[in-house]
Design a protein around this motif. Structure first.
Motif, PDB file in Angstrom:
ATOM      1  N   VAL A 163      -2.979   2.532  -9.407  1.00  0.00           N
ATOM      2  CA  VAL A 163      -1.641   2.007  -9.672  1.00  0.00           C
ATOM      3  C   VAL A 163      -1.682   0.492  -9.509  1.00  0.00           C
ATOM      4  O   VAL A 163      -2.139  -0.011  -8.489  1.00  0.00           O
ATOM      5  N   ASN A 164      -1.217  -0.215 -10.534  1.00  0.00           N
ATOM      6  CA  ASN A 164      -1.193  -1.675 -10.495  1.00  0.00           C
ATOM      7  C   ASN A 164       0.121  -2.204 -11.034  1.00  0.00           C
ATOM      8  O   ASN A 164       0.651  -1.664 -12.012  1.00  0.00           O
ATOM      9  N   GLU A 165       0.596  -3.245 -10.401  1.00  0.00           N
ATOM     10  CA  GLU A 165       1.774  -3.949 -10.894  1.00  0.00           C
ATOM     11  C   GLU A 165       1.237  -5.190 -11.595  1.00  0.00           C
ATOM     12  O   GLU A 165       0.448  -5.930 -11.014  1.00  0.00           O
ATOM     13  N   ILE A 166       1.632  -5.391 -12.842  1.00  0.00           N
ATOM     14  CA  ILE A 166       1.111  -6.547 -13.569  1.00  0.00           C
ATOM     15  C   ILE A 166       2.253  -7.363 -14.167  1.00  0.00           C
ATOM     16  O   ILE A 166       3.327  -6.834 -14.441  1.00  0.00           O
ATOM     17  N   ALA A 167       1.977  -8.632 -14.364  1.00  0.00           N
ATOM     18  CA  ALA A 167       2.922  -9.503 -15.058  1.00  0.00           C
ATOM     19  C   ALA A 167       2.658  -9.336 -16.549  1.00  0.00           C
ATOM     20  O   ALA A 167       1.521  -9.442 -17.000  1.00  0.00           O
ATOM     21  N   CYS A 168       3.694  -9.029 -17.278  1.00  0.00           N
ATOM     22  CA  CYS A 168       3.566  -8.844 -18.727  1.00  0.00           C
ATOM     23  C   CYS A 168       4.181 -10.066 -19.413  1.00  0.00           C
ATOM     24  O   CYS A 168       5.349 -10.370 -19.195  1.00  0.00           O
ATOM     25  N   ARG A 174       0.829  -1.210   0.000  1.00  0.00           N
ATOM     26  CA  ARG A 174       0.000   0.000   0.000  1.00  0.00           C
ATOM     27  C   ARG A 174       0.863   1.259   0.000  1.00  0.00           C
ATOM     28  O   ARG A 174       0.550   2.231  -0.673  1.00  0.00           O
ATOM     29  N   GLU A 175       1.935   1.247   0.788  1.00  0.00           N
ATOM     30  CA  GLU A 175       2.812   2.424   0.841  1.00  0.00           C
ATOM     31  C   GLU A 175       3.453   2.708  -0.514  1.00  0.00           C
ATOM     32  O   GLU A 175       3.564   3.844  -0.926  1.00  0.00           O
ATOM     33  N   ALA A 176       3.864   1.649  -1.209  1.00  0.00           N
ATOM     34  CA  ALA A 176       4.471   1.816  -2.536  1.00  0.00           C
ATOM     35  C   ALA A 176       3.448   2.386  -3.508  1.00  0.00           C
ATOM     36  O   ALA A 176       3.766   3.268  -4.312  1.00  0.00           O
ATOM     37  N   VAL A 177       2.207   1.894  -3.439  1.00  0.00           N
ATOM     38  CA  VAL A 177       1.135   2.401  -4.306  1.00  0.00           C
ATOM     39  C   VAL A 177       0.922   3.896  -4.047  1.00  0.00           C
ATOM     40  O   VAL A 177       0.862   4.702  -4.978  1.00  0.00           O
ATOM     41  N   GLU A 178       0.821   4.275  -2.771  1.00  0.00           N
ATOM     42  CA  GLU A 178       0.601   5.688  -2.432  1.00  0.00           C
ATOM     43  C   GLU A 178       1.778   6.555  -2.867  1.00  0.00           C
ATOM     44  O   GLU A 178       1.602   7.670  -3.342  1.00  0.00           O
ATOM     45  N   ARG A 179       2.988   6.021  -2.727  1.00  0.00           N
ATOM     46  CA  ARG A 179       4.196   6.760  -3.125  1.00  0.00           C
ATOM     47  C   ARG A 179       4.158   7.043  -4.638  1.00  0.00           C
ATOM     48  O   ARG A 179       4.415   8.160  -5.081  1.00  0.00           O
ATOM     49  N   VAL A 180       3.798   6.022  -5.422  1.00  0.00           N
ATOM     50  CA  VAL A 180       3.735   6.196  -6.876  1.00  0.00           C
ATOM     51  C   VAL A 180       2.610   7.168  -7.247  1.00  0.00           C
ATOM     52  O   VAL A 180       2.784   8.020  -8.116  1.00  0.00           O
ATOM     53  N   LYS A 181       1.463   7.071  -6.568  1.00  0.00           N
ATOM     54  CA  LYS A 181       0.361   8.021  -6.827  1.00  0.00           C
ATOM     55  C   LYS A 181       0.816   9.450  -6.545  1.00  0.00           C
ATOM     56  O   LYS A 181       0.533  10.364  -7.327  1.00  0.00           O
ATOM     57  N   ASP A 182       1.503   9.649  -5.428  1.00  0.00           N
ATOM     58  CA  ASP A 182       1.992  10.994  -5.077  1.00  0.00           C
ATOM     59  C   ASP A 182       2.967  11.512  -6.130  1.00  0.00           C
ATOM     60  O   ASP A 182       2.912  12.676  -6.517  1.00  0.00           O
ATOM     61  N   MET A 183       3.862  10.645  -6.594  1.00  0.00           N
ATOM     62  CA  MET A 183       4.830  11.064  -7.625  1.00  0.00           C
ATOM     63  C   MET A 183       4.116  11.404  -8.929  1.00  0.00           C
ATOM     64  O   MET A 183       4.475  12.381  -9.590  1.00  0.00           O
ATOM     65  N   ALA A 184       3.105  10.620  -9.281  1.00  0.00           N
ATOM     66  CA  ALA A 184       2.358  10.880 -10.515  1.00  0.00           C
ATOM     67  C   ALA A 184       1.614  12.208 -10.404  1.00  0.00           C
ATOM     68  O   ALA A 184       1.611  13.014 -11.335  1.00  0.00           O
TER      69      ALA A 184
END
Length: 79
Positions: free
Chosen positions: A30-35, A6-16
């Motif tokens: 924000v989602n991390e997906i397997a490509c 959750r902290e990583a998601v919030e950090r990326v949202k704040d940066m965006a």
């Protein structure tokens, strides 16, 4: 696949939010997906930018959530 931190998601949202100079009304997902594409690094981070009255933008960063930097977000904006 483990649930993203959750902290990583919030950090990326704040940066965006910072990189886009977006309004407080703008929502981010924000989602991390397997490509599975051979050209992909395996895991990528997708940032959906949902501004009121605008088409949703998807920013792709070919890194894991924990590795995303503001520079990556800016580069994805220019892509």
């Amino acid at each position: 696949m483990p649930k993203p931190d959750r902290e990583a998601v919030e950090r990326v949202k704040d940066m965006a939010r910072e990189a886009l100079q977006s309004s407080p009304d703008t929502a981010f997902a924000v989602n991390e997906i397997a490509c599975n594409d051979p050209g992909c690094p395996g895991i990528e981070t997708i940032i959906l930018v949902m501004e009121p009255g605008q088409k949703t933008k998807a920013l792709k960063v070919q890194k894991t959530l924990d590795e995303v930097t503001e520079q990556d977000i800016r580069a994805a904006l220019d892509a």
